[in-house]
Design a protein around this motif. Structure first.
Motif, PDB file in Angstrom:
ATOM      1  N   PRO A  87     -14.563  36.490  19.315  1.00 50.48           N
ATOM      2  CA  PRO A  87     -15.403  37.423  20.331  1.00 50.48           C
ATOM      3  C   PRO A  87     -16.269  38.803  19.216  1.00 50.48           C
ATOM      4  CG  PRO A  87     -13.912  38.720  20.365  1.00 50.48           C
ATOM      5  CD  PRO A  87     -13.220  37.280  19.748  1.00 50.48           C
ATOM      6  N   ARG A  88     -15.690  38.915  18.107  1.00 46.04           N
ATOM      7  CA  ARG A  88     -16.606  40.081  17.298  1.00 46.04           C
ATOM      8  C   ARG A  88     -17.673  39.429  15.894  1.00 46.04           C
ATOM      9  NH1 ARG A  88     -12.220  43.379  14.075  1.00 46.04           N
ATOM     10  NH2 ARG A  88     -13.779  44.587  13.489  1.00 46.04           N
ATOM     11  N   TYR A  89     -17.486  38.043  15.838  1.00 49.74           N
ATOM     12  CA  TYR A  89     -18.321  37.936  14.218  1.00 49.74           C
ATOM     13  C   TYR A  89     -19.121  37.073  15.115  1.00 49.74           C
ATOM     14  CZ  TYR A  89     -15.218  41.057  11.945  1.00 49.74           C
ATOM     15  OH  TYR A  89     -14.653  41.688  11.690  1.00 49.74           O
ATOM     16  N   GLU A  90     -20.340  36.657  14.934  1.00 49.41           N
ATOM     17  CA  GLU A  90     -20.796  35.728  15.576  1.00 49.41           C
ATOM     18  C   GLU A  90     -22.103  35.600  13.958  1.00 49.41           C
ATOM     19  OE1 GLU A  90     -23.235  35.852  19.196  1.00 49.41           O
ATOM     20  OE2 GLU A  90     -24.963  35.808  18.357  1.00 49.41           O
ATOM     21  N   TYR A  91     -22.654  33.525  13.644  1.00 48.93           N
ATOM     22  CA  TYR A  91     -23.201  34.145  12.754  1.00 48.93           C
ATOM     23  C   TYR A  91     -24.698  33.297  12.883  1.00 48.93           C
ATOM     24  CZ  TYR A  91     -19.407  34.880   9.830  1.00 48.93           C
ATOM     25  OH  TYR A  91     -18.002  35.262   9.840  1.00 48.93           O
ATOM     26  N   ARG A  92     -25.991  33.561  12.737  1.00 47.18           N
ATOM     27  CA  ARG A  92     -27.001  33.353  12.435  1.00 47.18           C
ATOM     28  C   ARG A  92     -27.566  32.626  12.476  1.00 47.18           C
ATOM     29  NH1 ARG A  92     -29.711  37.362  18.005  1.00 47.18           N
ATOM     30  NH2 ARG A  92     -27.268  37.017  18.637  1.00 47.18           N
ATOM     31  N   VAL A 144     -21.304  30.386  -1.413  1.00 43.40           N
ATOM     32  CA  VAL A 144     -20.297  30.917  -0.992  1.00 43.40           C
ATOM     33  C   VAL A 144     -19.868  31.955   0.018  1.00 43.40           C
ATOM     34  CG1 VAL A 144     -19.275  30.459  -3.299  1.00 43.40           C
ATOM     35  CG2 VAL A 144     -20.171  32.900  -3.060  1.00 43.40           C
ATOM     36  N   SER A 145     -20.822  33.093  -0.186  1.00 45.62           N
ATOM     37  CA  SER A 145     -20.911  33.535   1.184  1.00 45.62           C
ATOM     38  C   SER A 145     -20.464  33.094   2.221  1.00 45.62           C
ATOM     39  CB  SER A 145     -22.010  35.201   1.441  1.00 45.62           C
ATOM     40  OG  SER A 145     -22.951  34.331   1.283  1.00 45.62           O
ATOM     41  N   ARG A 205     -18.217  31.323   5.861  1.00 49.56           N
ATOM     42  CA  ARG A 205     -18.302  31.200   7.331  1.00 49.56           C
ATOM     43  C   ARG A 205     -17.457  30.099   8.100  1.00 49.56           C
ATOM     44  NH1 ARG A 205     -24.939  32.862   7.536  1.00 49.56           N
ATOM     45  NH2 ARG A 205     -24.472  35.495   6.545  1.00 49.56           N
ATOM     46  N   VAL A 206     -17.651  29.105   7.658  1.00 46.60           N
ATOM     47  CA  VAL A 206     -16.945  28.265   7.489  1.00 46.60           C
ATOM     48  C   VAL A 206     -14.547  28.231   7.791  1.00 46.60           C
ATOM     49  CG1 VAL A 206     -16.407  25.436   6.975  1.00 46.60           C
ATOM     50  CG2 VAL A 206     -18.289  26.479   6.521  1.00 46.60           C
ATOM     51  N   PHE A 207     -14.591  28.920   6.493  1.00 50.45           N
ATOM     52  CA  PHE A 207     -13.453  28.761   6.953  1.00 50.45           C
ATOM     53  C   PHE A 207     -12.733  29.995   7.486  1.00 50.45           C
ATOM     54  CE2 PHE A 207     -13.019  28.846   1.754  1.00 50.45           C
ATOM     55  CZ  PHE A 207     -11.406  27.865   2.221  1.00 50.45           C
ATOM     56  N   VAL A 208     -13.890  31.673   8.457  1.00 51.15           N
ATOM     57  CA  VAL A 208     -13.639  31.807   9.060  1.00 51.15           C
ATOM     58  C   VAL A 208     -13.770  31.167  10.840  1.00 51.15           C
ATOM     59  CG1 VAL A 208     -15.396  33.711  10.627  1.00 51.15           C
ATOM     60  CG2 VAL A 208     -14.971  33.538   8.119  1.00 51.15           C
TER      61      VAL A 208
END
Length: 216
Positions: free
Chosen positions: A94-99, A155-156, A160-163
């Protein structure tokens, strides 16, 4: 019972053919050395270090391409569980969202389902690593001045895939008996990006507790 890794990470579960290094090239030899070090059971902290006498950009290029292949494959194993219904937003809890923003089709940061985000991400990276102006393969052709900046962005975004996998699909990874393999891949990735300062520490915050547990 855990499946063998050949069953879990099979080629038909990845999005696209793996990017390979051409035999006979310097980068192919570097890649073989890197893989041999991994298989030898050496400390991953030492495995990621720049081999003596080698060019740092060649080394970064080899590893970035290898991580793209491996992380793409890891996500491919949970793709059937990552649907628009189960993961309507690319997130890490719930804390992290990637656009998604690429400057072309998506000129502004856009909220997307995780599956769509992943496909766009892998297509974007594949285009970059196949671009001879960015990842040159011919002998004597120099890397562009912004090469490491491009790799930092790659790599950054792969982080996000790992996250997403760890926070939303780790039960599936465990059920397939692949937890140890994914953890090893993440440790290798983490030591590499730390060795060369490729990601700001603030970006790693979503997985900080887990990273402290398995990487320290």
């Amino acid at each position: 019972m855990a499946l063998c890794l050949g069953q879990v990470f099979s080629k038909d579960k990845t999005f696209r053919p793996r990017k390979r290094f051409e035999p006979g090239t310097q980068r192919f030899e570097l890649y073989k050395r890197a893989q041999a070090s991994l298989k030898s059971g050496l400390d991953l902290r030492k495995v990621v270090q720049l081999p003596e006498g080698e060019n740092i950009n060649d080394w970064i290029a080899v590893n970035v391409v290898d991580f793209f292949n491996r992380i793409n494959l890891i996500y491919g194993t949970v793709g059937e569980f990552c649907t628009e219904r189960s993961c309507p937003v690319m997130s890490g809890g719930p804390r992290y969202e990637y656009r998604w923003q690429d400057g072309n089709q998506y000129k502004k940061p856009t909220k997307l389902p995780a599956l769509q985000y992943m496909h766009l991400l892998m297509d974007w990276i594949e285009t970059l690593i196949n671009n001879e102006d960015i990842f040159p393969t011919r002998v004597g052709v120099p890397f562009p001045k912004n090469f490491q900046q491009v790799c930092k962005k790659i790599v950054s975004r792969l982080f996000r895939v790992f996250v997403h996998v760890y926070i939303h699909h780790f039960d599936s990874i465990c059920n397939m008996g692949a937890e140890a393999h994914v953890n090893t891949c993440y440790k290798h990735y983490y030591y590499f990006i730390s060795e060369f300062g490729l990601i700001e520490q603030s970006e790693l915050e979503p997985l900080r507790p887990m990273t402290e547990r398995i990487c320290n």
